[in-house]
Each structure stands twice: as structure tokens, then as C-alpha cells.
Design an enzyme around this catalytic site. Structure first.
Site, PDB file in Angstrom:
ATOM      1  N   ASP A  86       7.088   3.344  39.270  1.00 17.93           N
ATOM      2  CA  ASP A  86       6.166   4.054  38.366  1.00 17.93           C
ATOM      3  C   ASP A  86       4.797   3.404  38.226  1.00 17.93           C
ATOM      4  OD1 ASP A  86       6.944   1.891  36.782  1.00 17.93           O
ATOM      5  OD2 ASP A  86       6.718   3.048  34.947  1.00 17.93           O
ATOM      6  N   GLU A  87       4.454   2.494  39.150  1.00 18.51           N
ATOM      7  CA  GLU A  87       3.141   1.836  39.053  1.00 18.51           C
ATOM      8  C   GLU A  87       2.476   1.756  40.418  1.00 18.51           C
ATOM      9  OE1 GLU A  87       2.747  -2.001  37.082  1.00 18.51           O
ATOM     10  OE2 GLU A  87       4.501  -1.489  35.891  1.00 18.51           O
ATOM     11  N   ASP A  95       0.150   3.489  35.498  1.00 21.26           N
ATOM     12  CA  ASP A  95       1.508   3.150  35.062  1.00 21.26           C
ATOM     13  C   ASP A  95       2.052   4.329  34.255  1.00 21.26           C
ATOM     14  OD1 ASP A  95       3.763   2.039  34.015  1.00 21.26           O
ATOM     15  OD2 ASP A  95       2.760   0.468  32.869  1.00 21.26           O
TER      16      ASP A  95
HETATM   17  P1  TMP Z   1       8.612   1.734  31.620  1.00 19.52           P
HETATM   18  O1  TMP Z   1       9.761   2.436  31.029  1.00 19.52           O
HETATM   19  O2  TMP Z   1       8.053   0.687  30.697  1.00 19.52           O
HETATM   20  O3  TMP Z   1       7.586   2.709  32.086  1.00 19.52           O
HETATM   21  O4  TMP Z   1       9.140   0.943  32.910  1.00 19.52           O
HETATM   22  C1  TMP Z   1       9.265   1.581  34.160  1.00 19.52           C
HETATM   23  C2  TMP Z   1      10.677   1.815  34.603  1.00 19.52           C
HETATM   24  O5  TMP Z   1      11.249   0.638  35.165  1.00 19.52           O
HETATM   25  C3  TMP Z   1      11.577   2.192  33.467  1.00 19.52           C
HETATM   26  O6  TMP Z   1      11.487   3.557  33.123  1.00 19.52           O
HETATM   27  C4  TMP Z   1      12.908   1.698  33.913  1.00 19.52           C
HETATM   28  C5  TMP Z   1      12.626   0.543  34.809  1.00 19.52           C
HETATM   29  N1  TMP Z   1      12.908  -0.734  34.106  1.00 19.52           N
HETATM   30  C6  TMP Z   1      14.189  -1.254  34.169  1.00 19.52           C
HETATM   31  O7  TMP Z   1      15.083  -0.678  34.813  1.00 19.52           O
HETATM   32  N2  TMP Z   1      14.448  -2.424  33.514  1.00 19.52           N
HETATM   33  C7  TMP Z   1      13.494  -3.097  32.770  1.00 19.52           C
HETATM   34  O8  TMP Z   1      13.769  -4.156  32.177  1.00 19.52           O
HETATM   35  C8  TMP Z   1      12.160  -2.526  32.736  1.00 19.52           C
HETATM   36  C9  TMP Z   1      11.072  -3.220  31.951  1.00 19.52           C
HETATM   37  C10 TMP Z   1      11.936  -1.364  33.409  1.00 19.52           C
HETATM   38 CA    CA Z   2       5.740   2.319  33.100  1.00 17.53          CA
END
Ligand code: TMP
Ligand code: CA
Length: 359
Positions: free
Chosen positions: A107-108, A9
Site C-alpha cells: 500500500d505504499e 500511502d
Molecule cells: P496501514 O493499515 O497502516 O495502512 O498498513 C498497511 C497494511 O500493512 C495494513 O493494512 C496491513 C499491513 N500491516 C500488517 O500486516 N502488520 C502490521 O503490523 C502493519 C503496521 C501493517
Molecule cells: Ca498505509
């Protein structure tokens, strides 16, 4: 599924991508905004850890985030095509280390590490992937490793950012039993509230509910899944879903060197593996690359694209040998790791099409 699975992740992904192309953002709170059609309206997609300290979090309306921000805070509108481009590069690199990958979001991804030598081998591989992503792209990620998907996901959440957490078979019970049931992957606030009403707070509490009670509460699929998860069980298989655009293999040399005779046998060994792999996939390729990692952890690539497909191992060996010569003629820093990559694939329909094949 019972094996060795990792969940990779990328940390605060969109924000990390922005910090990558604009290093002056480092150390400042950064929030990424997804705008809606209304003026002054939008939601926070993610935030870096400096912004999280100000309690600016994913899913928060921009107006609230602005109230929480300080004068240093930077709000950036999401640029998804750019994040996708970075994501593609990330998983291309990961696929150099791991054959079977199931990408689950931008991203995962789950990685099948069953072929490694136990948990120690899997840990080594995860460290290499982390080192490579940092060195090559400048990105950090968190990796969780365990015996199935759900436990590897829980492990990846344990030490963020830049974490590496392993839950071995004999550690499963102690790891999950005191966790809140709301930390189970896929268990949202609604389910959490229902469980709270039943007096269930931790995963240990969840274990006291029968499968039938859980099915009545959440339906057959979810109910059975929560029942299994609370016991550390996850039957879901890892489903490979990335189209392979390249194949590569890497190896660490016995010692750091600039001597062709010490490097060439490793290259031949890797070429043979890569060549077998591409035949198995029934593909052909035109581009061959040598990936060189120096003992200063710089990554250098030398590539050659042939006019026609490379159809024999001898041909591949001769290309890689020339690429090595070319590299060594200008190299000054000893080589630590070496890799062979083939790309620019074409379907391999066989070289002798019969007449009826064209009908
Ligand atoms: P992260 O920032 O926790 O790594 O989550 C991965 C990506 O997913 C983040 O950079 C943006 C997207 N995301 C959203 O667009 N909305 C959300 O509510 C979440 C949790 C992630
Ligand atoms: Ca992430």
C-alpha cells in the site's frame, strides 16, 4: 537524491478494502486479523480509525484487541489475495499519472515528481491522484511531498488519514528538528532505546552526535543514514520496480464539452505521446482505451482490442476517433478530462527479423 518525491500511502489499507466491499462496516470499529496456527491466537494487521480510538492497533494480539473492543467492533480475517487485487488497481491508476514509481509495500509507493512544475505542479498532481483514487476505487490515501524519499515519508505520516503534506526546501529544518528521533523511517525501538541512553530524544538532539559515534552505535550503513537524515539528507535513488502493463496519459479540456471537434485535438495530442512512449519501451500493443471523465466526475472507459498489434500512429488515431464517436453517440454529460491508454503489450522484436536472428 534531490528532486521532488512523493510517498503515497493508502490509509488503514486492509480495513479500507474490507469497508469497500461491505459498506455497512462504515462508522464501526473494524480490525483485520492475521490468524496463527494456534486456536484463538492471532495478531491485528490493521484497524480503522474508529477501532484506533479504542486503542486497537497493528501488531496487537487478538485477545488484547478483543478486551479493548466494544459490542460494535468487527474482527475480520485478512484476505490478502483480495487486498493484492485492489493494490494492483491502485498502482495501475497511479501509473497513469506518474511514469516512475517505486512500490515499497502492498500500500505504499514513492513517485518521482521531478518532471512537474516545481512544488505547485507536484501538489496539483497529488490532488489529481487522490481525486482519481477516490472517484474510481473509493479509496483514500495520504501523500507526502518533499525533496527526497525520507522527507516525503515523514510528510506522508504528518496528516493521516486522507492527508497531503508538502515540505519545501526552506521548511525542512523546522519540520524535522522537533520531531522525535523515533519518528525517523527505519529507526526501530531498539535503536530508539540506544539513543535515549545517549540523551537523544529529538532529531535536533540526534544532530549533536558525530557520524563516527552513530556508525559505532548502528554500524556503517545505518549510522551514516541517521547522520544524513538528521540533516534532511537522503541519498537513496528512486528505483522503478513496476513492470508497465499499460501506458496512459490524461489531459483536462479547455472547457467541458460534448463537441467532437473540441475533444479530438486533445486525443490526438495524447495518442502521439503514448505512441512515442511505447516505441521507446520497444513494446507493441493491441488494446486501446479512451478514458472519459465527465464534469460530474464520473469515469467512463471505452476500449477496443485489435486482432493484430497496432503498428502506426494513424491506426491508433483512427481507433481513438471511433471510440470517441461511439462514446458521443450515447453521452449526455459533458466531458471534463480525457485520457488515452494502451495495453495488452507484446514484446516488439521488430517487424523485419533477419535470418540470423532465428539461429
Ligand atoms: P496501514 O493499515 O497502516 O495502512 O498498513 C498497511 C497494511 O500493512 C495494513 O493494512 C496491513 C499491513 N500491516 C500488517 O500486516 N502488520 C502490521 O503490523 C502493519 C503496521 C501493517
Ligand atoms: Ca498505509
Amino acid at each position: 537524491m534531490q528532486g521532488i518525491v512523493a510517498l503515497l500511502d493508502l490509509d488503514y489499507f486492509y480495513a479500507q478494502c474490507e469497508m469497500l466491499r461491505n459498506p455497512s462496516l462504515k462508522g464501526k470499529p473494524v480490525a483485520i486479523v492475521i490468524k496463527t496456527v494456534r486456536e484463538n491466537s492471532g495478531v491485528i494487521a490493521t484497524s480503522n480509525y474508529e477501532a484506533r480510538k479504542l486503542k486497537i492497533r497493528s501488531g496487537m494480539p487478538i485477545l488484547l484487541a478483543k478486551k479493548l473492543s466494544n459490542e460494535e467492533t468487527i474482527f475480520i480475517e485478512a484476505d490478502k489475495p483480495y487486498y493484492k487485487e485492489i493494490s494492483e488497481k491502485v498502482f495501475e491508476i497511479v501509473s497513469m499519472f506518474c511514469e516512475k514509481i517505486e512500490q515499497v509495500s502492498i500500500d505504499e509507493a514513492y513517485l518521482d515528481l521531478a518532471n512537474e512544475k516545481g512544488f505547485d505542479g507536484a501538489e496539483e498532481k497529488a490532488k489529481k491522484i487522490k481525486e482519481f483514487l477516490k472517484g474510481e476505487l473509493g479509496l483514500t490515501c495520504s501523500i507526502g511531498i518533499s525533496v527526497n524519499k525520507f522527507l516525503s515519508k515523514m510528510a506522508s505520516d504528518e496528516n493521516k488519514p486522507n492527508g497531503l503534506t508538502i515540505i519545501k526546501q526552506n521548511e525542512i529544518d523546522s519540520f524535522i528538528s522537533n520531531k522525535k528521533s523515533s519518528e525517523l523511517p527505519g529507526l526501530g525501538p531498539k535503536a530508539s532505546k540506544l539513543l535515549h541512553e545517549k540523551g537523544v530524544e529529538t532529531i535536533s538532539d540526534l544532530k549533536t552526535l558525530s557520524e563516527m559515534e552513530l556508525v559505532q552505535l548502528f554500524g556503517s550503513a545505518k549510522g551514516k543514514q541517521y547522520y544524513n537524515f538528521s540533516r534532511g539528507i537522503d541519498e537513496r535513488e528512486l528505483k522503478e520496480n513496476r513492470e508497465k502493463k499499460q501506458i496512459s496519459r490524461m489531459i483536462t479540456l479547455k472547457k467541458d464539452t460534448l463537441n467532437s471537434e473540441e475533444i479530438l485535438p486533445s486525443i490526438k495530442f495524447l495518442s502521439e505521446i503514448v505512441f512515442k512512449e511505447i516505441k521507446k519501451m520497444q513494446k507493441s500493443f493491441k488494446t486501446t482505451s479512451l478514458i472519459i471523465i465527465t464534469n460530474k466526475f464520473e469515469t467512463l472507459t471505452k476500449s477496443h482490442t485489435s486482432q493484430t498489434i497496432v503498428s502506426t500512429l494513424d491506426e491508433l488515431n483512427s481507433i481513438t476517433e471511433n471510440l470517441l464517436k461511439e462514446f458521443l453517440s450515447e453521452a449526455i454529460t459533458p466531458v471534463r478530462r480525457i485520457g488515452v491508454r494502451v495495453s495488452s503489450f507484446e514484446e516488439n522484436y521488430g517487424y523485419q527479423k533477419k535470418l540470423f536472428d532465428f539461429k
